[in-house]
Scaffold this active site. Sequence first.
Site, PDB file in Angstrom:
ATOM      1  N   HIS A  96     -11.526   5.849   5.664  1.00  0.00           N
ATOM      2  CA  HIS A  96     -10.934   7.089   6.158  1.00  0.00           C
ATOM      3  C   HIS A  96     -11.950   8.224   6.104  1.00  0.00           C
ATOM      4  CE1 HIS A  96      -6.750   5.475   4.915  1.00  0.00           C
ATOM      5  NE2 HIS A  96      -6.740   5.590   6.227  1.00  0.00           N
TER       6      HIS A  96
ATOM      7  N   GLU B  45      -0.206   9.423   1.180  1.00  0.00           N
ATOM      8  CA  GLU B  45      -0.949  10.356   2.028  1.00  0.00           C
ATOM      9  C   GLU B  45      -1.091   9.838   3.463  1.00  0.00           C
ATOM     10  OE1 GLU B  45      -4.752  12.889   1.308  1.00  0.00           O
ATOM     11  OE2 GLU B  45      -5.421  10.852   1.657  1.00  0.00           O
ATOM     12  N   ASP B  46      -1.055   8.513   3.644  1.00  0.00           N
ATOM     13  CA  ASP B  46      -1.394   7.984   4.965  1.00  0.00           C
ATOM     14  C   ASP B  46      -0.284   8.029   6.018  1.00  0.00           C
ATOM     15  OD1 ASP B  46      -4.070   7.498   4.327  1.00  0.00           O
ATOM     16  OD2 ASP B  46      -3.481   5.727   3.190  1.00  0.00           O
TER      17      ASP B  46
ATOM     18  N   ARG C 154       1.322  -1.374   7.331  1.00  0.00           N
ATOM     19  CA  ARG C 154       1.728  -0.089   6.767  1.00  0.00           C
ATOM     20  C   ARG C 154       2.669   0.698   7.679  1.00  0.00           C
ATOM     21  NH1 ARG C 154      -2.448   3.206   3.390  1.00  0.00           N
ATOM     22  NH2 ARG C 154      -0.384   3.894   2.707  1.00  0.00           N
TER      23      ARG C 154
ATOM     24  N   ASP D  53       0.808  -1.229   0.000  1.00  0.00           N
ATOM     25  CA  ASP D  53       0.000   0.000   0.000  1.00  0.00           C
ATOM     26  C   ASP D  53       0.840   1.277   0.000  1.00  0.00           C
ATOM     27  OD1 ASP D  53      -2.872  -0.825   0.118  1.00  0.00           O
ATOM     28  OD2 ASP D  53      -2.143  -1.966   1.841  1.00  0.00           O
TER      29      ASP D  53
ATOM     30  N   CYS E  81      -5.268   9.961  -1.928  1.00  0.00           N
ATOM     31  CA  CYS E  81      -4.347   9.020  -1.262  1.00  0.00           C
ATOM     32  C   CYS E  81      -2.969   8.943  -1.908  1.00  0.00           C
ATOM     33  CB  CYS E  81      -4.929   7.614  -1.269  1.00  0.00           C
ATOM     34  SG  CYS E  81      -6.692   7.535  -1.003  1.00  0.00           S
TER      35      CYS E  81
ATOM     36  N   ILE F 154      -8.737  -1.423  -4.190  1.00  0.00           N
ATOM     37  CA  ILE F 154      -8.081  -1.559  -2.879  1.00  0.00           C
ATOM     38  C   ILE F 154      -8.387  -0.318  -2.021  1.00  0.00           C
ATOM     39  CG2 ILE F 154      -6.308  -3.298  -3.303  1.00  0.00           C
ATOM     40  CD1 ILE F 154      -4.392  -1.060  -4.114  1.00  0.00           C
TER      41      ILE F 154
HETATM   42  C1  CIR Z   1      -5.357   0.813   2.746  1.00  0.00           C
HETATM   43  O1  CIR Z   1      -6.316   0.125   3.120  1.00  0.00           O
HETATM   44  O2  CIR Z   1      -4.574   1.337   3.549  1.00  0.00           O
HETATM   45  C2  CIR Z   1      -5.143   1.013   1.273  1.00  0.00           C
HETATM   46  N1  CIR Z   1      -5.511  -0.164   0.573  1.00  0.00           N
HETATM   47  C3  CIR Z   1      -5.935   2.201   0.767  1.00  0.00           C
HETATM   48  C4  CIR Z   1      -5.476   3.484   1.376  1.00  0.00           C
HETATM   49  C5  CIR Z   1      -6.259   4.641   0.904  1.00  0.00           C
HETATM   50  N2  CIR Z   1      -5.748   5.853   1.446  1.00  0.00           N
HETATM   51  C6  CIR Z   1      -6.477   6.903   1.734  1.00  0.00           C
HETATM   52  O3  CIR Z   1      -7.705   6.852   1.671  1.00  0.00           O
HETATM   53  N3  CIR Z   1      -5.852   7.984   2.191  1.00  0.00           N
END
Ligand code: CIR
Length: 263
Positions: free
Chosen positions: A165, A69-70, A89, A64, A252, A246
């Site tokens: 999110h 962004e996360d 992650r 991922d 993101c 996903i």
């Molecule tokens: C996750 O579940 O972490 C990733 N498959 C998708 C992340 C999406 N990120 C976001 O909305 N900021």
Amino acid sequence: MAVTDFTHAIVRKPARSVVAGLRAGGGLDPTFDGVASEHALYGAALVNAGVAVTVLPALEAFPDSIFVEDPALVFPEGAILLRPGAKSRAGEVAHLEGALRDKFETVLTLDDGHADGGDILWTAERVMIGLSARTDKKGAEALMRLLARLGKRASVVETPKDVLHFKTDCSLIDEETVLTTPRLSRSGAFVGFREILTPAGEDAAANALRVNKALFVGAGFRRAIDRLAGAGYDVIPLPTDEIGRIDAGLSCMSLRWRSLTSA
Ligand code: CIR
């Protein structure tokens, strides 16, 4: 300068392992080529919108990691390394640190709880931190303390149940206006903002991205696109079917900021 004005962004190339990215439901897996193509169009759209884009290398060990962004938050005043709520992650943060230290004088580190950047929406007035399965109370409180050090006011809000999110369901599309799903609108989080609601069946359009004059919107959301174009936005449709498999959307795939020195 508006809060949606950006001079710089960081993206990360997708790894081949992206096909095994986290997701809540079933359905088809994305293909690597499909994700790579969506990512390339996204990067080009950022450049067209006037942003200088740094492209980080793919990280095979982190499926991922394309969703930069996360693991971090960036503001003109500095960056914050977060603590992602998904175990798989957590290691992404260390791989972002060098790039952020290169670009920001101030880099703070979240030291408690968990918080994902996808849960953080910032407006001209304040930073909203959405509690979710990825962002907990401890993380939100620790983050508020760091945001105060960057001179930012913050408040904690709720993410609708079963939504990944906070920003899965909303985006700030200009200083006064939020694009939001009806379910998030009902929470009252956006009192004082003009709200544009996603059309029925197009909740996923809510994860749009305003970059300077352009408003990136998932190309599959025809009615949302019409609604936003009709409201006067300069809509740039971008394909999101593959990353949507996903659970991801347009915000993101980048970290964006306005550099104080080049402004
Ligand atoms: C996750 O579940 O972490 C990733 N498959 C998708 C992340 C999406 N990120 C976001 O909305 N900021």
